[in-house]
Motif scaffolding. Structure first.
Motif, PDB file in Angstrom:
ATOM      1  N   PHE A   1      -9.518  -7.822 -81.457  1.00 57.13           N
ATOM      2  CA  PHE A   1      -8.462  -8.543 -82.158  1.00 57.13           C
ATOM      3  C   PHE A   1      -7.453  -9.104 -81.169  1.00 57.13           C
TER       4      PHE A   1
ATOM      5  N   LEU B   1     -12.120  -7.824 -89.899  1.00 58.85           N
ATOM      6  CA  LEU B   1     -10.890  -7.265 -90.460  1.00 58.85           C
ATOM      7  C   LEU B   1     -10.990  -7.145 -91.985  1.00 58.85           C
TER       8      LEU B   1
ATOM      9  N   ILE C   1      -2.947  -3.109 -86.685  1.00 61.69           N
ATOM     10  CA  ILE C   1      -4.180  -3.144 -85.874  1.00 61.69           C
ATOM     11  C   ILE C   1      -4.249  -1.927 -84.956  1.00 61.69           C
TER      12      ILE C   1
ATOM     13  N   SER D   1      -9.327  -3.177 -82.012  1.00 66.33           N
ATOM     14  CA  SER D   1      -8.033  -3.610 -81.479  1.00 66.33           C
ATOM     15  C   SER D   1      -8.214  -4.428 -80.211  1.00 66.33           C
TER      16      SER D   1
END
Length: 536
Positions: free
Chosen positions: A347, A200, A335, A344
């Motif tokens: 995450f 990220l 996201i 995504s």
């Protein structure tokens, strides 16, 4: 090519398979109360530190405080500094060592039991256990809301369906496997969280052209700060709040002070110190824990603020506008709308890891608080029977958490987290700290401090603090005003008191009560003090 949703579902199933294997392993290795409560006191530094970090930093930090940093800016990085200095270094090296030794000397298996045996008081143990069981579901609900908001935005699931489904999945291994299952899965989940934060950070800095360019862009956006926040003292996302203004008090007394110091008295974290076999494991754990905090809160608190720059560049809106006014949806929205699809999915996996790690510990400590610390104190029973009661109590904690998560309003994650951290800070810290390091601390001092800290914190929350008092409505029902200071002259004393966190007042009061009462009450016999301070 499989769809993005299919990939997410398959990845999540694979993840759950690993988690349930680790939960099964923990269940197989759990043969008695020491295993169920403290993982046999044999955990290594890496597992302890990753479990501690994954319990400490969850979706409440990533989703809730990430959203808060999108609103309040880079001032929240000071919370990351306290997370490291207080939550890792001081907690493990100073509190952790004494906690481990005293816990072993007194054969204590829970945080309330440590307090109860240090002060030779069943009341202290039961009061601490009852307080934890009553209020930890509110904190757990904040974590549960965080992951379910992520599932809602990422996979299009109905929020309430996600609440029920995720709760049922998590309950299976927590209720059966005990502390070993919790810590094994948390270490695995912590590793996933670290990997996702690194990716990220790299992607966000790439999009902004580096830190300095992103900082400059965000600084120039200060006029876009919502007018309501500007009126309360916010100057911008990089500029922070005007010192002494209402927003400055909210940021520094509730989010930074309350959570930054409150970590020292978190029962689900304190118990980790008693799972390692020696002090050296705690010393090594500081290294792993510090890196974990740098890579989780350090990343998300900065990225949260910079979402404003990226959203504005691509959509002409700041973060809170993109999330429809709900702080808890800012990070999930970022996201899903900005990051690549492959990320995504990963995450979401990291958020599952974050939520499951913390919720597992919260459910476990809530259940053991009722079973071990309340039930066992007043029902003459064996430790094996209390483990059975603890499993029922874990189930009750799970259900109460689900109810809270169902009824709480939006933008609640950071507030609910700060409330629980602050309440534990005022109620437990003076008795815990002085009990570890001052031989003159007495039973009367501890009881008076805990009751005084709890009472002062609750009074301020119900009658003075603006957000909580107006939300709960008790003050208005009794007095006709949202708070006892709401009718005073705006921007002047005592009107400003409603922006100060309850525990800025409650913690000093509890500490003064503890020391004063202990000075004027009977000390313990020498044999008990020698036992508490014995080197084992």
């Amino acid at each position: 090519m499989p769809s993005a949703l299919t990939v997410k579902i398959v990845t999540a199933l694979a993840y759950f398979a690993v988690v349930f294997y680790l939960g099964y392993r923990g269940w197989k290795e759990t043969t008695g109360s020491d295993d169920y409560m403290l993982a046999g006191r044999k955990m290594k530094s890496f597992v302890m530190a990753m479990s501690y970090g994954a319990t400490f930093i969850s979706t409440s930090a990533i989703i809730g405080f990430g959203g808060a940093s999108a609103m309040f800016g880079l001032d929240l990085l000071w919370l990351m500094v306290l997370n490291i200095v207080v939550g890792i270094v001081i907690a493990m090296l100073i509190f952790g060592k004494r906690t481990r030794r005293m816990g072993l000397a007194l054969n204590a298996e829970t945080f309330p039991e440590l307090l109860g045996r240090r002060y030779k008081s069943r009341f202290i143990q039961a009061f601490a256990g009852g307080t934890i069981f009553t209020f930890i579901p509110l904190y757990a609900a904040a974590v549960l809301i965080g992951i379910c908001r992520m599932l809602e935005v990422s996979m299009g699931l109905d929020f309430h369906f996600a609440l029920v489904g995720f709760t049922l999945l998590l309950a299976v291994y927590v209720i059966s496997g005990g502390m070993k299952a919790v810590m094994y899965t948390e270490a695995f989940q912590g590793c996933i969280m670290v990997g996702m934060m690194l990716v990220l950070l790299y992607v966000v800095w790439n999009m902004l052209g580096g830190f300095s360019e992103g900082f400059q862009t965000l600084s120039e956006m200060a006029p876009l700060m919502p007018e309501k926040l500007q009126a309360l003292g916010m100057n911008g996302w990089t500029q922070g709040a005007e010192p002494g203004s209402p927003m400055w008090m909210v940021i520094w007394t509730t989010l930074i002070y309350g959570v930054g110091l409150g970590v020292l008295a978190q029962p689900q974290l304190v118990v980790r110190f008693m799972t390692v076999p020696n002090d050296r494991e705690l010393e090594k754990g500081v290294i792993y824990g510090t890196l974990f905090i740098l890579l989780i809160p350090g990343v998300i608190y900065s990225v949260g603020a910079f979402t404003n720059a990226i959203f504005y560049q691509q959509f002409g809106k700041i973060s809170i506008q993109m999330a429809g006014g709900n702080l808890d949806k800012i990070i999930p929205t970022f996201i899903e709308t900005i990051m690549p699809h492959w990320y995504s999915t990963l995450f979401l996996l990291a958020m599952l890891a974050a939520a499951m790690s913390t919720l597992a510990s919260q459910y476990h400590v809530g259940g053991t608080s009722l079973g071990r610390d309340v039930y066992e104190q007043y029902a003459e029973t064996s430790s094996s029977a209390s483990v059975k009661v603890a499993r029922y109590a874990v189930t009750a904690t799970v259900f109460i958490t689900l109810v809270w998560a169902w009824v709480l309003p939006g933008s609640i994650i950071a507030r609910a987290t700060a409330f629980f951290f602050g309440l534990c800070l005022a109620t437990f810290l003076p008795a815990y700290l002085l009990g570890l390091f001052w031989k003159g601390m007495t039973r009367a001092g501890a009881i008076a401090s805990m009751l005084g800290g709890f009472g002062c914190s609750m009074f301020w929350m119900l009658f003075i603090h603006g957000k909580s008092a107006s939300g709960l409505g008790l003050c208005e029902a009794l007095t006709g005003n949202p708070t006892l200071v709401s009718t005073a002259t705006p921007n002047a004393y005592p009107w400003m008191l409603q922006f100060i966190d309850p525990n800025v007042m409650a913690l000093p009061a509890a500490a003064i009560i503890a020391i004063t009462v202990s000075k004027f009450s009977s000390p313990y016999e020498r044999s008990h003090i020698d036992r508490c301070w014995s080197e084992v």
